[in-house]
Design a protein around this motif. Sequence first.
Motif, short mmCIF file in Angstrom:
data_model
loop_
_atom_site.label_atom_id
_atom_site.label_comp_id
_atom_site.label_asym_id
_atom_site.label_seq_id
_atom_site.Cartn_x
_atom_site.Cartn_y
_atom_site.Cartn_z
N MET B 1 0.85 -1.20 0.00
CA MET B 1 0.00 0.00 0.00
C MET B 1 0.89 1.25 0.00
O MET B 1 1.87 1.32 0.72
N SER B 2 0.52 2.25 -0.81
CA SER B 2 1.34 3.45 -0.89
C SER B 2 1.14 4.30 0.37
O SER B 2 0.18 4.13 1.12
N ALA B 3 2.09 5.24 0.56
CA ALA B 3 2.00 6.11 1.74
C ALA B 3 0.72 6.93 1.69
O ALA B 3 0.06 7.13 2.73
N ALA B 5 -2.14 6.12 0.30
CA ALA B 5 -3.29 5.27 0.60
C ALA B 5 -3.39 5.01 2.10
O ALA B 5 -4.48 4.99 2.68
N GLU B 6 -2.23 4.84 2.74
CA GLU B 6 -2.22 4.61 4.20
C GLU B 6 -2.76 5.83 4.94
O GLU B 6 -3.55 5.70 5.89
N LEU B 7 -2.35 7.02 4.49
CA LEU B 7 -2.83 8.25 5.14
C LEU B 7 -4.33 8.42 4.95
O LEU B 7 -5.04 8.85 5.85
N ASP B 9 -6.51 6.02 4.48
CA ASP B 9 -7.18 5.02 5.31
C ASP B 9 -7.27 5.49 6.76
O ASP B 9 -8.29 5.31 7.42
N ARG B 10 -6.21 6.13 7.22
CA ARG B 10 -6.21 6.65 8.60
C ARG B 10 -7.26 7.75 8.73
O ARG B 10 -8.00 7.80 9.72
N THR B 13 -10.78 6.62 9.23
CA THR B 13 -11.18 6.05 10.52
C THR B 13 -11.82 7.10 11.44
O THR B 13 -12.36 6.75 12.48
N SER B 34 -9.88 6.28 -0.74
CA SER B 34 -10.36 5.34 0.27
C SER B 34 -11.82 5.71 0.50
O SER B 34 -12.16 6.43 1.43
N ARG B 113 2.08 15.97 5.53
CA ARG B 113 2.96 14.84 5.20
C ARG B 113 3.16 14.68 3.70
O ARG B 113 4.19 14.19 3.25
#
Lengths: 153, 115
Positions: B1-3, B5-7, B9-10, B13, B34, B113
């Motif tokens: 997962m790319s950076a 995509a991770e951000l 996803d966070r 939440t 996301s 970021r």
Amino acid sequence: MRAIEPWVKAPLERFLGESSARLTLLMTSSGQVVAQHGFTRSVDVMTAAALGAAIVASTQEIARLVGEPKFLSLVHQGSSQHVFLSGFETPRGRWIGLVVFDGESTVGLVQLFFDRLVAELVAAAPREAPAQRVLPENFERELNASLRALFGR
Amino acid sequence: MSAAAELLDRLSTVRGIRGSALVSASDGLIVAESLMTGVDGRAVAALAASLVNRLRRATECAGRREPMFLQLHAAEGTVLAAPCGAELVLVAVAGPDANVGLARLEMFEVVGRLA
């Protein structure tokens, strides 16, 4: 905006208003113009239609070579103006849309509203048989009639 | 997962956030997303990028610097957008139950970021 087929006008007007396209051309896959917006000279319309149809035909061959049934759309990105080309099926046969847009719009907006235009055209198209093919002996008369409809002269 | 995509996803939440997307500002296309089912990401991306571009021009014409955050209240939720450098726009779609304040903080964190 000028259209040879009157049922094309309302969906195309909505597309033009929403997408902020500068120039738009709807044509058959053989390059016969159905509607146009923004062109002021008939020679430009005929040239753009012929080139647009040729580009779509060429990319279809490339799609065939790489094993793709067909490409949905093609975007030429310029420094200030861009061209969006897409072929789509209608009850009147396969048509092509050519859209020129600039910084007032984006490819995302053009794609989004073009998809809606296609859906509206498919829904609005009369279901009766398409117009007869243009025979060589009637070609000039048909062409002149189309140009009169598209340019009002 | 790319950076990215991770951000995203966070960010998703955060309570009430239905989804988020990173959009190319110049062409209105999704770079990363996301999004929950039922959210037309392509439409949100194209329209939000267009809105941010126009607001950017409006604030520049008014002699102000570019907008930092956009919050659109609708009948059934909120659309949030934040320019992320000159090339990207971060967009989040929130329901009526969303914690918009926390979402805003998280969006600034993501922008910081990625920019």
